[in-house]
Write a protein that holds these residues in place. Structure first.
Motif: not given
Length: 316
Positions: A73-101
């Motif tokens: 059983v997981l309580t609200d306190d347990d879940l609050a300790e999980l890693p989460s993020t509220s970042s408002r950024e779409i971060s580009v990591e790399k540009f890859v050829p379209s046929d590789q996806i």
């Protein structure tokens, strides 16, 4: 459309303020589970499997079941300790050829609209993606969870498509035994492919399920097969509006695909206002003031004034 998220696309030292919109919507026909005998809605209760008691929503927690059937059983306190993020950024990591996806990785699609201050860098990123024939692999936090996605261009709009994690793609656990394939068979198969070759046009395909449901519901309404349950809150006029809603849904779907809308669908009745319903009830109380032509809907002609009053009383 309503924006569901606001943030910025970040690539290098360039930031593009954007709004996020859902790019797709489901047109599946939704049914209710009902009691076949009387049309009553089926209700569900949250019942504990151990004591058989109904559990209030406030007493419900999240649990993780182990392989041997034990529950953590997981309580609200347990879940609050999980890693989460509220970042408002779409971060580009790399540009890859379209046929590789691999398209199997794609999950949900969103449109990106630039804010007024980001129109120029938005156009710059869009043009760069088009000319390079590449997709931008990005990380973004949606619903407090970081996910991997790609940016690509569709009809001059940048689309963000979230992706599944690699371990979520299943590997087939079967082998395909092809046997011996003869050259003549391959030649004929190639000829068949060339015969059916063409460009993909999504408007050539349609989901006729909604239209079939509309026809079925229409026939049942016109035949009087509408279940009136004790808990129903809608009037008979509003039940008929279901047909109008289905007709408008079909019309919207056809219009979106660029198809011609049939006249019977275009002329679907709109929902009546409460004022119209009230006026209808008022006229029902005074059948004597109606013109003779309006009496066509009456099953029997009243023989005397006293009969008219009785009929009016029943109608009210």
């Amino acid at each position: 459309m309503r924006a569901i998220w606001k943030g910025a696309v970040s690539f290098g030292l360039v930031n593009v303020p954007v709004k996020l919109y859902s790019a797709t919507e489901s047109h599946d026909v939704a049914f209710r589970q009902v009691h076949a005998k009387d049309g009553g809605r089926i209700r569900y209760q949250r019942v504990c499997s151990i004591d058989g008691e109904e559990v209030p929503y406030a007493d419900i927690a999240k649990g993780f079941e182990t392989e041997d059937g034990e529950m953590v059983v997981l309580t609200d306190d347990d879940l609050a300790e999980l890693p989460s993020t509220s970042s408002r950024e779409i971060s580009v990591e790399k540009f890859v050829p379209s046929d590789q996806i691999d398209p199997m990785l794609f999950e949900k699609s969103y449109y990106l609209e630039p804010e007024a201050s980001g129109a120029k860098p938005y156009a710059l990123l869009r043009q760069a993606l088009l000319e390079a024939d590449r997709m931008a692999v990005v990380t973004v936090a949606l619903r407090q969870r970081t996910t991997v996605a790609v940016l690509r261009v569709r009809d001059d709009v940048i689309v963000l498509q979230t992706m599944m994690w690699p371990d979520e793609i299943r590997t087939p656990d079967f082998k395909v035994e092809t046997g011996e394939v003869k050259d003549a068979e391959v030649t004929m198969a190639r000829m068949l492919v060339e015969t059916l070759a063409g460009d993909f046009d999504p408007s050539e395909f349609e989901d006729d399920y909604a239209e079939a449901v509309q026809a079925l519901v229409t026939a049942k309404i016109e035949g009087g097969e509408v279940a009136r349950t004790p808990t129903a809150t809608k009037s008979a006029g509003e039940v008929v509006d279901l047909l109008a809603a289905l007709q408008r849904s079909v019309a919207a779907a056809k219009t979106a695909r660029g198809e011609e809308v049939p006249d019977e669908v275009e002329e679907a009745p709109r929902k009546k206002t409460s004022g119209t319903t009230a006026a209808k009830k008022t006229t029902a109380k005074k059948p004597a003031a109606q013109k003779p032509a309006a009496k066509k809907t009456t099953a029997k002609k009243p023989a005397a004034k006293s009969t008219k009053k009785t009929a009016a009383k029943k109608a009210s």
